[in-house]
Design an enzyme around this catalytic site. Structure first.
Site, PDB file in Angstrom:
ATOM      1  CB  CYS A  94      14.623  46.399  69.814  1.00  6.39           C
ATOM      2  SG  CYS A  94      15.211  46.487  71.506  1.00  6.39           S
ATOM      3  CB  CYS A  97      15.911  49.654  70.891  1.00  5.06           C
ATOM      4  SG  CYS A  97      16.883  48.140  70.868  1.00  5.06           S
TER       5      CYS A  97
END
Length: 171
Positions: A94, A97
């Site tokens: 991600c 993230c």
């Protein structure tokens, strides 16, 4: 021999750090880009010194050992903590993230001693993510006295996280 010296002594944050050190002709070619410290490093600004050359560095806090919590350590680390806890739910693939992670690293240093910060990899600890109905990442949950108090979903500016943390600390 290369060394690091601190120009300020504020919140403790890590015992080792990685720096992207630019190629400088006066630096020995074997200069590593990992610096290890014998104890907690207390700095936000530092100077990297090598023979005949110094570089100023901005030191960003890094959580010690990347405090990862799993289903086996969840109850002890999160639910039974005497200190408020921030839990960052992420996945290794991600991109957003990673952006949130950098913000949380800074916050972890700024709130050291008042807030414990952990990470949960939702790919490897799906049970925890399901228990807290995490449908997408990144998500940050804040706990106090074992209870979930705040949720921040998605990539947000640092001020959003700070505001949520302050609400939890004051509650």
């Amino acid at each position: 021999m290369a060394s690091v010296s601190s120009s300020s002594s504020s919140s403790s944050c890590f015992t080792s750090a990685h720096f992207a050190i630019p190629r400088v002709s006066s630096f020995p070619s074997h200069t590593p880009n990992k610096l290890s410290f014998p104890s907690h490093f207390y700095a936000k600004n530092a100077t990297f010194k090598a023979p005949n050359r110094s570089l100023s560095l901005k030191v960003l806090c890094v959580r010690e050992s990347r405090a990862v919590v799993t289903k086996d350590s969840w109850e002890k680390s999160i639910l039974n903590s005497d200190t408020p806890v921030l839990v960052e739910f992420y996945a290794s693939w991600c991109g957003p993230c990673r952006m949130v992670h950098r913000v949380i690293d800074e916050i972890a240093g700024e709130y050291a001693g008042r807030l414990r910060c952990f990470m949960v990899n939702t790919d490897t600890d799906l049970t925890i993510a399901e228990d807290y109905e995490i449908k997408a990442v990144p998500v940050v949950l804040l706990f106090k006295n074992g209870e979930k108090r705040e949720t921040v979903v998605g990539t947000m500016p640092k001020e959003f996280y700070i505001a949520a943390i302050e609400r939890v600390l004051k509650s």
